[in-house]
Design a protein around this motif. Structure first.
Motif, short mmCIF file in Angstrom:
data_model
loop_
_atom_site.label_atom_id
_atom_site.label_comp_id
_atom_site.label_asym_id
_atom_site.label_seq_id
_atom_site.Cartn_x
_atom_site.Cartn_y
_atom_site.Cartn_z
N MET A 284 -1.21 7.61 5.46
CA MET A 284 -0.41 8.84 5.50
C MET A 284 0.08 9.11 4.09
O MET A 284 1.16 8.66 3.71
CB MET A 284 0.78 8.64 6.44
CG MET A 284 0.40 8.04 7.79
SD MET A 284 1.83 7.87 8.89
CE MET A 284 2.72 6.49 8.17
N ASP A 285 -0.69 9.85 3.32
CA ASP A 285 -0.32 10.04 1.91
C ASP A 285 0.00 11.50 1.62
O ASP A 285 -0.53 12.41 2.27
CB ASP A 285 -1.49 9.56 1.02
CG ASP A 285 -1.03 9.33 -0.41
OD1 ASP A 285 0.19 9.22 -0.66
OD2 ASP A 285 -1.91 9.26 -1.30
N GLY A 286 0.87 11.72 0.65
CA GLY A 286 1.16 13.08 0.20
C GLY A 286 2.54 13.59 0.54
O GLY A 286 2.85 14.76 0.32
N ASN A 287 3.40 12.71 1.06
CA ASN A 287 4.77 13.15 1.40
C ASN A 287 5.52 13.65 0.17
O ASN A 287 6.21 14.67 0.20
CB ASN A 287 5.57 11.99 2.00
CG ASN A 287 5.07 11.58 3.36
OD1 ASN A 287 4.25 12.27 3.96
ND2 ASN A 287 5.55 10.45 3.85
N GLY A 288 5.41 12.90 -0.92
CA GLY A 288 6.13 13.25 -2.15
C GLY A 288 5.69 14.60 -2.68
O GLY A 288 6.52 15.45 -3.06
N ARG A 289 4.38 14.82 -2.69
CA ARG A 289 3.86 16.09 -3.21
C ARG A 289 4.23 17.26 -2.30
O ARG A 289 4.48 18.36 -2.76
CB ARG A 289 2.33 16.00 -3.41
CG ARG A 289 1.96 15.29 -4.70
CD ARG A 289 0.53 14.86 -4.68
NE ARG A 289 0.35 13.69 -3.83
CZ ARG A 289 -0.82 13.27 -3.40
NH1 ARG A 289 -1.92 13.92 -3.72
NH2 ARG A 289 -0.90 12.19 -2.66
N TRP A 290 4.26 16.98 -1.00
CA TRP A 290 4.68 18.03 -0.05
C TRP A 290 6.09 18.50 -0.40
O TRP A 290 6.37 19.70 -0.43
CB TRP A 290 4.63 17.46 1.38
CG TRP A 290 4.99 18.45 2.45
CD1 TRP A 290 4.12 19.23 3.17
CD2 TRP A 290 6.31 18.77 2.93
NE1 TRP A 290 4.82 20.01 4.05
CE2 TRP A 290 6.17 19.75 3.93
CE3 TRP A 290 7.60 18.32 2.61
CZ2 TRP A 290 7.25 20.28 4.63
CZ3 TRP A 290 8.69 18.87 3.29
CH2 TRP A 290 8.51 19.84 4.29
N ARG B 58 7.08 -1.14 -5.87
CA ARG B 58 7.11 -0.74 -7.28
C ARG B 58 7.78 0.62 -7.48
O ARG B 58 7.96 1.06 -8.61
CB ARG B 58 5.68 -0.64 -7.81
CG ARG B 58 4.95 -1.96 -7.82
CD ARG B 58 3.47 -1.75 -8.10
NE ARG B 58 2.74 -3.02 -8.11
CZ ARG B 58 1.41 -3.11 -8.03
NH1 ARG B 58 0.67 -2.03 -7.95
NH2 ARG B 58 0.83 -4.30 -8.05
N ARG B 59 8.09 1.31 -6.40
CA ARG B 59 8.70 2.64 -6.51
C ARG B 59 10.18 2.53 -6.90
O ARG B 59 10.77 1.46 -6.78
CB ARG B 59 8.58 3.36 -5.16
CG ARG B 59 7.13 3.67 -4.86
CD ARG B 59 7.00 4.63 -3.72
NE ARG B 59 5.58 4.93 -3.54
CZ ARG B 59 5.13 5.95 -2.85
NH1 ARG B 59 5.96 6.75 -2.25
NH2 ARG B 59 3.83 6.15 -2.76
N PRO B 60 10.77 3.67 -7.28
CA PRO B 60 12.21 3.63 -7.62
C PRO B 60 13.01 3.06 -6.46
O PRO B 60 12.72 3.33 -5.29
CB PRO B 60 12.55 5.11 -7.84
CG PRO B 60 11.25 5.78 -8.14
CD PRO B 60 10.19 5.00 -7.44
MG MG Z 1 1.00 8.58 -2.46
#
Ligand code: MG
Ligand code: IPE
Ligand code: IPE
Length: 259
Positions: A25-31, A76-78
């Motif tokens: 499930m990728d793309g939450n941040g860009r959304w 590794r994320r904030p």
């Molecule tokens: Mg991603």
């Protein structure tokens, strides 16, 4: 533990409706970014897409849905984002498990839970126990999961339990120790968000899975998008190493995934 057929050992069925779908499930941040919202707003909306996917899979007769929620590399994320994701996970478990149970859905969580705090671990355990006998759909959430971690933990457990066979282990020996040891291998892998990589998801289990990539961002992925993915899967010819001619000769029992 019951043994399940391995795609490299025998030729499995190619069901028209995938028995097992695994999703990155990728793309939450860009959304969220597209809407000038903080990244975490995308994660929140992502939960709604999870609900829709679970419902749609159950309606379509999919037996296993496996969702990558947090990878072993996502630490590794904030720190703020990691913390938010953990809180969201706790919140979703608290809110949703009753509903899952009511809908006869079995919940499982795979991944290295040792890095999670005790409250979350207990919540996971209780949720799994509550829903363990449910049969409509097995929903597996991969949290602090990594395909390499999975293979290593399986190998280490196998060796601990069967030191006498060291050096001579077979696929069948190892498979039950993997996190998804009691599930069939995924028929269909979906990754939203446009990237074309596996990002350390189910490395062992994806050996013969059909891969599907879409540019849709996860919060925009709905039942219609799932049907498009399944339709793509149904066009594939799952040869498992054989020739197309062999497959045709074997028809009608086998053939293209949708045949
Ligand atoms: Mg991603
Ligand atoms: C996927 O969305 C959710 C998690 C990895 C937890 P992302 O957060 O990776 O969204 P993008 O890729 O930055 O858009
Ligand atoms: C993969 O997404 C992991 C999850 C969806 C949980 P990422 O966004 O972390 O993947 P990369 O870093 O782009 O490969």
């Amino acid at each position: 533990m019951a043994k399940l057929p391995s795609s490299t050992q025998i030729i499995p069925d190619a069901p028209s409706v995938p028995r097992h779908i695994a999703i990155i499930m990728d793309g939450n941040g860009r959304w969220a970014k597209k809407r000038f919202l903080p990244r975490v707003a995308g994660h929140k909306r992502g939960v709604e897409a999870v609900r829709a996917a679970v419902r749609a899979c159950a309606d379509r007769g999919v037996e296993y849905l496996t969702l990558f929620a947090f990878s072993s590399e996502n630490w590794r994320r904030p720190l703020d984002e990691v913390k938010f994701l953990m809180q969201l996970f706790v919140h979703v478990l608290e809110e949703e498990v009753v509903k899952l149970h009511r809908n006869n859905i079995r919940l499982r969580v795979i991944g290295d839970l040792s890095r999670f705090d005790e409250k979350l671990v207990q919540l996971v355990k209780a949720s799994e126990e509550k829903t363990e006998k449910n049969q409509t759909l097995t929903l597996t959430i991969a949290a602090n999961y990594g395909g390499r971690w999975d293979m290593l933990q399986a190998m280490n457990r196998l060796q601990r339990e069967h030191p006498e066979k060291a050096g001579n282990y077979s696929e069948e020996d190892l498979a039950p120790y993997l996190s998804m040891g009691d599930a069939p291998e995924p028929d269909l892998f979906i990754r939203t968000g446009g990237e074309k990589r596996v990002s350390n998801f189910l490395l062992w289990q994806l050996a013969y899975t059909e891969l599907y990539f879409t540019d849709l961002l996860w919060p925009d992925f709905d039942a219609k998008a799932l049907d498009v993915a399944i339709a793509s899967y149904q066009q594939r010819e799952r040869r498992y190493g054989r020739t197309s001619e062999q497959l045709q000769a074997d028809a009608p029992q086998r053939g293209a995934a949708g045949a």
